[in-house]
Motif scaffolding. Structure first.
Motif, PDB file in Angstrom:
ATOM      1  N   ILE A 148     112.517  -1.691 104.946  1.00  0.00           N
ATOM      2  CA  ILE A 148     113.659  -1.625 105.847  1.00  0.00           C
ATOM      3  C   ILE A 148     114.917  -1.412 105.022  1.00  0.00           C
ATOM      4  N   GLU A 149     115.607  -0.314 105.291  1.00  0.00           N
ATOM      5  CA  GLU A 149     116.773   0.046 104.498  1.00  0.00           C
ATOM      6  C   GLU A 149     117.936   0.430 105.403  1.00  0.00           C
ATOM      7  N   LEU A 160     123.690   6.239 121.288  1.00  0.00           N
ATOM      8  CA  LEU A 160     123.932   4.827 121.016  1.00  0.00           C
ATOM      9  C   LEU A 160     124.149   4.578 119.531  1.00  0.00           C
ATOM     10  N   LEU A 161     123.399   5.265 118.694  1.00  0.00           N
ATOM     11  CA  LEU A 161     123.525   5.067 117.247  1.00  0.00           C
ATOM     12  C   LEU A 161     124.903   5.445 116.725  1.00  0.00           C
ATOM     13  N   GLY A 162     125.649   6.211 117.498  1.00  0.00           N
ATOM     14  CA  GLY A 162     126.987   6.624 117.070  1.00  0.00           C
ATOM     15  C   GLY A 162     128.037   5.545 117.211  1.00  0.00           C
ATOM     16  N   TYR A 163     127.659   4.370 117.713  1.00  0.00           N
ATOM     17  CA  TYR A 163     128.641   3.301 117.887  1.00  0.00           C
ATOM     18  C   TYR A 163     129.309   2.978 116.547  1.00  0.00           C
ATOM     19  N   PRO A 164     130.645   2.920 116.503  1.00  0.00           N
ATOM     20  CA  PRO A 164     131.351   2.769 115.217  1.00  0.00           C
ATOM     21  C   PRO A 164     131.089   1.433 114.529  1.00  0.00           C
ATOM     22  N   ASP A 165     130.935   1.515 113.212  1.00  0.00           N
ATOM     23  CA  ASP A 165     130.804   0.344 112.331  1.00  0.00           C
ATOM     24  C   ASP A 165     129.534  -0.468 112.570  1.00  0.00           C
ATOM     25  N   ALA A 166     128.556   0.111 113.254  1.00  0.00           N
ATOM     26  CA  ALA A 166     127.289  -0.595 113.449  1.00  0.00           C
ATOM     27  C   ALA A 166     126.463  -0.547 112.163  1.00  0.00           C
ATOM     28  N   LEU A 167     125.632  -1.551 111.989  1.00  0.00           N
ATOM     29  CA  LEU A 167     124.648  -1.551 110.912  1.00  0.00           C
ATOM     30  C   LEU A 167     123.385  -0.884 111.442  1.00  0.00           C
ATOM     31  N   LEU A 201     116.592  -9.798 105.654  1.00  0.00           N
ATOM     32  CA  LEU A 201     117.572  -8.830 106.116  1.00  0.00           C
ATOM     33  C   LEU A 201     118.876  -9.553 106.376  1.00  0.00           C
ATOM     34  N   ASP A 202     119.954  -9.047 105.799  1.00  0.00           N
ATOM     35  CA  ASP A 202     121.282  -9.590 106.065  1.00  0.00           C
ATOM     36  C   ASP A 202     121.953  -8.753 107.145  1.00  0.00           C
ATOM     37  N   LEU A 203     122.395  -9.405 108.191  1.00  0.00           N
ATOM     38  CA  LEU A 203     123.061  -8.730 109.296  1.00  0.00           C
ATOM     39  C   LEU A 203     124.565  -8.818 109.070  1.00  0.00           C
ATOM     40  N   THR A 204     125.210  -7.672 108.960  1.00  0.00           N
ATOM     41  CA  THR A 204     126.610  -7.621 108.547  1.00  0.00           C
ATOM     42  C   THR A 204     127.533  -7.060 109.617  1.00  0.00           C
ATOM     43  N   SER A 205     127.021  -6.851 110.802  1.00  0.00           N
ATOM     44  CA  SER A 205     127.827  -6.298 111.882  1.00  0.00           C
ATOM     45  C   SER A 205     127.459  -6.980 113.192  1.00  0.00           C
ATOM     46  N   ASP A 206     128.399  -6.991 114.125  1.00  0.00           N
ATOM     47  CA  ASP A 206     128.105  -7.534 115.453  1.00  0.00           C
ATOM     48  C   ASP A 206     127.065  -6.701 116.182  1.00  0.00           C
ATOM     49  N   VAL A 207     126.921  -5.439 115.780  1.00  0.00           N
ATOM     50  CA  VAL A 207     125.939  -4.541 116.395  1.00  0.00           C
ATOM     51  C   VAL A 207     125.016  -4.007 115.306  1.00  0.00           C
TER      52      VAL A 207
END
Length: 243
Positions: free
Chosen positions: A212-213, A196-203, A32-38
């Protein structure tokens, strides 16, 4: 961001028909590549999101009952078999952080009280200056986020919304923003909360499809079911309760 990738060491796993490697999302995992701070992990209970989060916590050296590298206490025998079979890729490598699991937060608060009773100076300093047990459940969660969390660290949170009202979930979003923007923190959060899922620009990573997608906020069940319920409450309940 510090943690860039989570990889499963598939070549080291002898059998994929035993837990936790038989969980479909884990069975199909390569990396899994993590591309966001959140990063949010979503899925039904048993889909593997908390299992993976716990494995990352173990690899980071955090106490799996909740805490950091410095919190050495035992609730019961806590161990992650998956943690032994993943690789974390960092840039740069950091050791500061915290694993918070809602289900064992009471025991973590008790651990701090035990430290205080044993004469540890400053046992409460990073938690608002007083026992977490002397605060309401929601207050103690926010006290942790506001006082213990700071920069150049990774924070792994398992269902932080468990003790937070909708209003306090909004407060947490502001804390999340301040810590990532001003302090340079990274968060990986397993949650069921559409707020919480509405946080902007989160992955957002979905564990429900057998693998996992990445998924867009508006496509999550959390958003769609909540929206449909709010817009069609009477019809929804009629269909649900009169079946």
């Amino acid at each position: 961001m510090f943690l860039k990738r989570i990889s499963l060491l598939r070549e080291n796993i002898e059998r994929f028909d035993q837990y936790p490697f038989n969980i479909p999302s884990i069975t199909s995992l390569e990396h899994l590549d993590l591309t966001s701070d959140v990063t949010f992990l979503v899925g039904e209970n048993g889909s593997g999101k908390s299992t993976l989060l716990e494995a990352v916590a173990e690899k980071c050296g955090f106490n799996l009952a909740g805490g950091s590298r410095n919190n050495t206490y035992d609730v019961h025998a806590v161990h992650s078999d998956l943690g032994e079979q993943i690789r974390l890729s960092w840039m740069p490598k950091i050791t500061n952080g915290f694993f918070m699991r809602a289900e064992s937060f009471y025991q973590f608060a008790t651990h701090l009280d035990d430290l205080k009773a044993d004469g540890a100076r400053g046992a409460y300093d990073a938690y608002g200056g007083r026992s977490l047990h002397e605060q309401s459940h929601g207050e103690s969660f926010l006290s942790l986020f506001l006082n213990r969390f700071n920069g150049r660290a990774i924070y792994l949170l398992d269902e932080p919304e468990a003790a937070l009202s909708p209003q306090r979930q909004l407060t947490f979003l502001r804390i999340l923003h301040d810590l990532t923007t001003n302090e340079g923190c990274q968060f990986i959060i397993a949650t069921h909360s559409p707020i919480l899922l509405g946080y902007p620009d989160a992955l957002i990573l979905n564990f429900d499809a057998g693998q996992i997608e990445e998924i867009k906020y508006e496509m999550t069940d959390h958003y769609q079911i909540t929206r449909y319920f709010l817009e069609n409450r009477e019809r929804f309940l009629k269909d649900l309760l009169e079946e």
